[in-house]
Design a protein around this motif. Structure first.
Motif, PDB file in Angstrom:
ATOM      1  N   GLU A 110       3.631  -3.973   4.475  1.00 12.93           N
ATOM      2  CA  GLU A 110       2.754  -2.818   4.323  1.00 12.93           C
ATOM      3  C   GLU A 110       1.763  -2.760   5.481  1.00 12.93           C
ATOM      4  OE1 GLU A 110      -0.369  -1.080   0.951  1.00 12.93           O
ATOM      5  OE2 GLU A 110       1.046  -2.689   0.481  1.00 12.93           O
ATOM      6  N   ASP A 111       1.526  -1.551   6.003  1.00 15.79           N
ATOM      7  CA  ASP A 111       0.587  -1.318   7.105  1.00 15.79           C
ATOM      8  C   ASP A 111       0.950  -2.128   8.355  1.00 15.79           C
ATOM      9  OD1 ASP A 111      -0.751   0.208   5.228  1.00 15.79           O
ATOM     10  OD2 ASP A 111      -2.304  -1.292   4.848  1.00 15.79           O
ATOM     11  N   GLU A 134       8.806   4.894   2.441  1.00 14.51           N
ATOM     12  CA  GLU A 134       8.772   3.644   3.191  1.00 14.51           C
ATOM     13  C   GLU A 134       7.967   3.789   4.487  1.00 14.51           C
ATOM     14  OE1 GLU A 134      10.660   0.070   2.783  1.00 14.51           O
ATOM     15  OE2 GLU A 134       9.221   1.011   1.430  1.00 14.51           O
ATOM     16  N   ARG A 136       5.456   5.734   4.976  1.00 20.74           N
ATOM     17  CA  ARG A 136       4.039   5.679   4.602  1.00 20.74           C
ATOM     18  C   ARG A 136       3.608   4.247   4.324  1.00 20.74           C
ATOM     19  NH1 ARG A 136       1.364   9.465   0.226  1.00 20.74           N
ATOM     20  NH2 ARG A 136      -0.309   8.038   0.831  1.00 20.74           N
ATOM     21  N   ARG A 137       4.464   3.507   3.646  1.00 19.63           N
ATOM     22  CA  ARG A 137       4.112   2.133   3.269  1.00 19.63           C
ATOM     23  C   ARG A 137       3.884   1.248   4.487  1.00 19.63           C
ATOM     24  NH1 ARG A 137       6.440  -2.683   2.948  1.00 19.63           N
ATOM     25  NH2 ARG A 137       8.474  -1.887   3.619  1.00 19.63           N
ATOM     26  N   SER A 272      -0.674   9.454   8.804  1.00 19.28           N
ATOM     27  CA  SER A 272      -0.599   8.688   7.555  1.00 19.28           C
ATOM     28  C   SER A 272      -1.984   8.675   6.913  1.00 19.28           C
ATOM     29  CB  SER A 272      -0.143   7.258   7.840  1.00 19.28           C
ATOM     30  OG  SER A 272      -0.068   6.510   6.651  1.00 19.28           O
TER      31      SER A 272
END
Length: 273
Positions: A110-111, A134, A136-137, A272
């Protein structure tokens, strides 16, 4: 959801690079100049294919890191060779790294990245909403989504559009394999709706038009005979007489126009949240 075809042959990396990858590099230069990303950022290239866009990011954008993801092991190996990067099986310390994986289950935390991108692959993702989730994640808040796809419904890729027009006249069943029929969502409006629905902000969609000239008809025809991609896969499925009729039809219909063909892609950018 993405449409699939029995003729989507993605394991022949070098052949696909000759068929489509070389044009992706032309679009990539325009795409990246417009994007003007910050240097020393972390990238993910989803559906990286033979590494056409990844290579241009490395050479033009001075990334801190870039991870290329593709479901085809053959493409991943060829991308690593083209870009001078490493694969997951052969880890290293280079800027570029490549791994076999799905857009709907990206093997990143994530990020993990500042920019997630994709070149001419979004329409082939089997589950586009899952892929966007995904994206975005794995993208940090305030990061960027930026990708491009061919304008298939608008006949934007003239050399492919001509192929299917002639193929469909000779074989009406070929019309169902035409990317224009399979990917009707590859329009500016539909792409904006999908990306907005996934929760991204500040969505923009702009055209990129590039020249795709061929020296002569033989140069135009040759990539279609290599078997990698929907149109080449369809051609390979034909018997020799049918292939000959299709070649003759295209030769008569295109004539000198092969030196003047163009292609149009839609470039999507978003933030995002």
């Amino acid at each position: 959801m993405g449409a699939t075809s029995e003729h989507d042959a993605w394991d022949l990396g070098r052949s696909y690079d000759e068929y489509m990858g070389r044009w992706s590099r032309v679009v990539a230069d325009v795409f990246l100049r417009r994007l003007a990303p910050d240097v020393r950022t972390r990238w993910a290239d989803i559906g990286c294919g033979t590494g056409a866009l990844t290579a241009r990011i490395v050479s033009m954008c001075d990334p801190l890191s870039i991870t290329g993801i593709d479901p085809s092991a053959g493409f991943v190996a060829l991308a690593a060779e083209h870009v001078g990067g490493q694969t997951a099986a052969h880890a290293g310390t280079g800027t570029a790294r490549f791994e076999v994986g799905s857009a709907a289950a990206v093997p990143l935390a994530e990020d993990a990245v500042d920019i997630v991108t994709s070149a001419l692959a979004y329409n082939f993702f089997p589950d586009r909403p899952a892929a966007l989730a995904e994206f975005r994640r794995i993208t940090r808040p305030g990061g960027t989504l930026a990708f491009y796809v061919w304008d298939y419904p608008g006949g934007g890729v003239e050399f492919i559009d001509e192929f299917w027009k002639h193929a469909s006249r000779l074989d009406p069943a070929a019309a169902t394999l035409d990317e224009a029929d399979r990917f009707p969502f590859c329009t500016a409006d539909d792409l904006a709706v999908e990306v907005t629905a996934a929760g991204f902000a500040d969505v923009t969609v702009e055209p990129i038009v590039v020249a795709t000239p061929f020296a002569d008809f033989d140069a135009f025809w040759s990539p279609f005979t290599l078997g990698a991609g929907p149109a080449p896969g369809y051609l390979a499925s034909l018997d020799p007489d049918s292939r000959g009729r299709l070649r003759a039809s295209l030769a008569a219909g295109l004539r000198e126009r092969v030196t003047e063909l163009t292609a149009r892609a839609w470039a999507v950018t978003a933030a995002s949240p």
